[in-house]
Design a protein around this motif. Structure first.
Motif, PDB file in Angstrom:
ATOM      1  N   VAL A  96       3.330   9.025   7.582  1.00  0.00           N
ATOM      2  CA  VAL A  96       3.412   9.927   6.447  1.00  0.00           C
ATOM      3  C   VAL A  96       4.630  10.838   6.637  1.00  0.00           C
ATOM      4  O   VAL A  96       4.853  11.379   7.725  1.00  0.00           O
ATOM      5  N   THR A  97       5.430  10.940   5.596  1.00  0.00           N
ATOM      6  CA  THR A  97       6.626  11.770   5.644  1.00  0.00           C
ATOM      7  C   THR A  97       6.667  12.693   4.419  1.00  0.00           C
ATOM      8  O   THR A  97       6.222  12.291   3.337  1.00  0.00           O
ATOM      9  N   PRO A  98       7.184  13.913   4.590  1.00  0.00           N
ATOM     10  CA  PRO A  98       7.581  14.511   5.859  1.00  0.00           C
ATOM     11  C   PRO A  98       6.382  14.799   6.748  1.00  0.00           C
ATOM     12  O   PRO A  98       5.242  14.781   6.274  1.00  0.00           O
ATOM     13  N   ALA A  99       6.625  15.022   8.027  1.00  0.00           N
ATOM     14  CA  ALA A  99       5.530  15.285   8.959  1.00  0.00           C
ATOM     15  C   ALA A  99       4.810  16.570   8.559  1.00  0.00           C
ATOM     16  O   ALA A  99       5.449  17.585   8.268  1.00  0.00           O
ATOM     17  N   PRO A 100       3.470  16.541   8.507  1.00  0.00           N
ATOM     18  CA  PRO A 100       2.726  17.738   8.089  1.00  0.00           C
ATOM     19  C   PRO A 100       2.785  18.830   9.139  1.00  0.00           C
ATOM     20  O   PRO A 100       2.860  18.561  10.346  1.00  0.00           O
ATOM     21  N   ALA A 101       2.726  20.075   8.697  1.00  0.00           N
ATOM     22  CA  ALA A 101       2.723  21.206   9.621  1.00  0.00           C
ATOM     23  C   ALA A 101       1.362  21.392  10.267  1.00  0.00           C
ATOM     24  O   ALA A 101       1.256  21.956  11.353  1.00  0.00           O
ATOM     25  N   LYS A 103       0.804  -1.215   0.000  1.00  0.00           N
ATOM     26  CA  LYS A 103       0.000   0.000   0.000  1.00  0.00           C
ATOM     27  C   LYS A 103       0.843   1.274   0.000  1.00  0.00           C
ATOM     28  O   LYS A 103       0.300   2.367  -0.098  1.00  0.00           O
ATOM     29  N   ASP A 104       2.158   1.148   0.142  1.00  0.00           N
ATOM     30  CA  ASP A 104       3.026   2.324   0.191  1.00  0.00           C
ATOM     31  C   ASP A 104       2.966   3.097  -1.125  1.00  0.00           C
ATOM     32  O   ASP A 104       2.893   2.499  -2.205  1.00  0.00           O
ATOM     33  N   TRP A 105       2.995   4.405  -1.030  1.00  0.00           N
ATOM     34  CA  TRP A 105       3.000   5.226  -2.229  1.00  0.00           C
ATOM     35  C   TRP A 105       3.716   6.546  -1.932  1.00  0.00           C
ATOM     36  O   TRP A 105       3.933   6.917  -0.780  1.00  0.00           O
ATOM     37  N   SER A 106       4.054   7.247  -2.989  1.00  0.00           N
ATOM     38  CA  SER A 106       4.673   8.566  -2.874  1.00  0.00           C
ATOM     39  C   SER A 106       4.369   9.348  -4.139  1.00  0.00           C
ATOM     40  O   SER A 106       3.952   8.788  -5.161  1.00  0.00           O
ATOM     41  N   LEU A 107       4.562  10.653  -4.069  1.00  0.00           N
ATOM     42  CA  LEU A 107       4.344  11.489  -5.249  1.00  0.00           C
ATOM     43  C   LEU A 107       5.259  11.073  -6.391  1.00  0.00           C
ATOM     44  O   LEU A 107       4.851  11.042  -7.554  1.00  0.00           O
ATOM     45  N   PHE A 108       6.506  10.749  -6.058  1.00  0.00           N
ATOM     46  CA  PHE A 108       7.445  10.383  -7.118  1.00  0.00           C
ATOM     47  C   PHE A 108       7.058   9.055  -7.767  1.00  0.00           C
ATOM     48  O   PHE A 108       7.194   8.896  -8.988  1.00  0.00           O
ATOM     49  N   LYS A 109       6.560   8.090  -6.999  1.00  0.00           N
ATOM     50  CA  LYS A 109       6.151   6.808  -7.569  1.00  0.00           C
ATOM     51  C   LYS A 109       4.979   6.970  -8.526  1.00  0.00           C
ATOM     52  O   LYS A 109       4.884   6.277  -9.540  1.00  0.00           O
ATOM     53  N   MET A 110       4.072   7.891  -8.215  1.00  0.00           N
ATOM     54  CA  MET A 110       2.881   8.068  -9.038  1.00  0.00           C
ATOM     55  C   MET A 110       3.128   8.979 -10.236  1.00  0.00           C
ATOM     56  O   MET A 110       2.668   8.698 -11.348  1.00  0.00           O
ATOM     57  N   PHE A 111       3.843  10.096 -10.023  1.00  0.00           N
ATOM     58  CA  PHE A 111       3.984  11.101 -11.072  1.00  0.00           C
ATOM     59  C   PHE A 111       5.381  11.184 -11.656  1.00  0.00           C
ATOM     60  O   PHE A 111       5.595  11.948 -12.609  1.00  0.00           O
ATOM     61  N   SER A 112       6.355  10.462 -11.080  1.00  0.00           N
ATOM     62  CA  SER A 112       7.758  10.545 -11.492  1.00  0.00           C
ATOM     63  C   SER A 112       8.313  11.951 -11.316  1.00  0.00           C
ATOM     64  O   SER A 112       9.286  12.334 -11.965  1.00  0.00           O
ATOM     65  N   ARG A 113       7.697  12.721 -10.455  1.00  0.00           N
ATOM     66  CA  ARG A 113       8.148  14.082 -10.174  1.00  0.00           C
ATOM     67  C   ARG A 113       7.827  14.436  -8.729  1.00  0.00           C
ATOM     68  O   ARG A 113       6.997  13.782  -8.087  1.00  0.00           O
ATOM     69  N   THR A 114       8.465  15.493  -8.236  1.00  0.00           N
ATOM     70  CA  THR A 114       8.183  16.011  -6.903  1.00  0.00           C
ATOM     71  C   THR A 114       7.874  17.502  -7.012  1.00  0.00           C
ATOM     72  O   THR A 114       8.088  18.126  -8.059  1.00  0.00           O
ATOM     73  N   VAL A 132       5.836  13.718  -0.851  1.00  0.00           N
ATOM     74  CA  VAL A 132       5.001  13.149   0.206  1.00  0.00           C
ATOM     75  C   VAL A 132       4.972  11.634   0.050  1.00  0.00           C
ATOM     76  O   VAL A 132       4.719  11.115  -1.039  1.00  0.00           O
ATOM     77  N   GLN A 133       5.214  10.930   1.153  1.00  0.00           N
ATOM     78  CA  GLN A 133       5.226   9.471   1.151  1.00  0.00           C
ATOM     79  C   GLN A 133       4.346   8.943   2.265  1.00  0.00           C
ATOM     80  O   GLN A 133       4.315   9.512   3.363  1.00  0.00           O
ATOM     81  N   LEU A 134       3.624   7.886   1.976  1.00  0.00           N
ATOM     82  CA  LEU A 134       2.816   7.217   2.982  1.00  0.00           C
ATOM     83  C   LEU A 134       3.238   5.758   3.048  1.00  0.00           C
ATOM     84  O   LEU A 134       3.222   5.055   2.044  1.00  0.00           O
ATOM     85  N   LYS A 135       3.628   5.340   4.236  1.00  0.00           N
ATOM     86  CA  LYS A 135       4.115   3.981   4.438  1.00  0.00           C
ATOM     87  C   LYS A 135       3.339   3.306   5.555  1.00  0.00           C
ATOM     88  O   LYS A 135       2.839   3.957   6.477  1.00  0.00           O
ATOM     89  N   TRP A 136       3.244   1.985   5.439  1.00  0.00           N
ATOM     90  CA  TRP A 136       2.661   1.173   6.497  1.00  0.00           C
ATOM     91  C   TRP A 136       3.802   0.569   7.311  1.00  0.00           C
ATOM     92  O   TRP A 136       4.751   0.017   6.761  1.00  0.00           O
ATOM     93  N   LYS A 137       3.710   0.666   8.626  1.00  0.00           N
ATOM     94  CA  LYS A 137       4.789   0.212   9.491  1.00  0.00           C
ATOM     95  C   LYS A 137       4.931  -1.302   9.520  1.00  0.00           C
ATOM     96  O   LYS A 137       5.984  -1.822   9.835  1.00  0.00           O
ATOM     97  N   ARG A 138       3.876  -2.011   9.202  1.00  0.00           N
ATOM     98  CA  ARG A 138       3.966  -3.465   9.104  1.00  0.00           C
ATOM     99  C   ARG A 138       3.067  -3.928   7.972  1.00  0.00           C
ATOM    100  O   ARG A 138       2.106  -3.258   7.593  1.00  0.00           O
TER     101      ARG A 138
END
Length: 240
Positions: A124-129, A84-95, A162-168
């Protein structure tokens, strides 16, 4: 320009390689000026008016609101081999590197709502403000907010990924199902028995929701409006 702001993510190669994408333009009249004796609407609420001003006779001036939307669905669960992990770069190939200089607002919202109160499983990283909470379809949702106009956002890094990861690892059979969701499939063949069926589910225990259905039909299909059939709770509803 595609060199700044959220538009940087609009890479055609990635957008057209997604599971679904849709562009839309919404135009509506909104009330711009009301009499001094008319109570002002709550903060963040726009008083809408119809073309003839029948619905809001107190409106003195009407403006037109233009809203452009782009909806893209990425099946990162399948392409990520069940992760289920994803990030902006994985989806769009850009940041994201900066905000659009013409934008008054430029924000990224990430849904971090916990499932079954297991918030500690999400990272979720980086931590949101900041974090924003809202009620969507009767369900409380939590969103991480990244403001691209904030000077502190790009202080530690030149780009935002932005990245979202599952810890397990998660059970693939326990994917969350939205309260309001739809399915569509094609059955039969040819012009005589071929049909497109769309099933809309509302799993809320007591609340009903208004639904606007927009069908995207392939160019090679020929549809006949007189064959439209609407069935609700096992009973056929005649379209008006």
């Amino acid at each position: 320009s595609l060199q700044a702001g959220l538009a940087v993510l609009l890479k055609a190669e990635r957008l057209f390689h997604s599971s679904y994408h849709s562009q839309a333009v919404h135009i509506r009249p909104v009330c711009r000026v009301t009499p001094s004796w008319c109570p002002a609407p709550p903060e963040g609420v726009i008083r809408a008016a119809s073309l003839s001003l029948v619905q809001d006779a107190s409106c003195l001036a009407v403006s037109w609101e233009l809203r452009q939307t782009l909806t893209v669905v990425f099946d990162t669960f399948s392409s990520g081999q069940g992760k289920k992990d994803w990030s902006l770069f994985k989806m769009f190939s850009r940041t994201l590197t900066d905000a659009c200089p013409l934008a008054s607002q430029s924000k990224v919202y990430v849904d971090i709502s916990p499932k079954n109160k297991e918030k500690e499983l999400l990272e979720v990283t980086p931590a949101p403000a900041s974090v924003h909470e809202a009620i969507v379809q009767g369900d409380k949702r939590t969103y991480a907010v990244y403001d691209l106009l904030s000077p502190s956002l790009f202080n530690t890094s030149r780009s935002l990924n932005v990245q979202l990861k599952w810890k397990r690892p998660q059970d693939s059979s326990e994917l969350p199902i939205p309260i309001l969701h739809a399915q569509r499939y094609v059955s039969g063949y040819g012009l005589q028995t071929g049909e497109i069926s769309t099933l809309i589910y509302n799993t809320h225990p007591y609340r009903a929701f208004p639904v606007i259905l927009l069908e995207t039909v392939p160019w090679y299909l020929r549809l006949y409006v007189h064959t439209l059939t609407i069935i609700t709770k096992g009973k056929e509803n005649k379209p008006s």
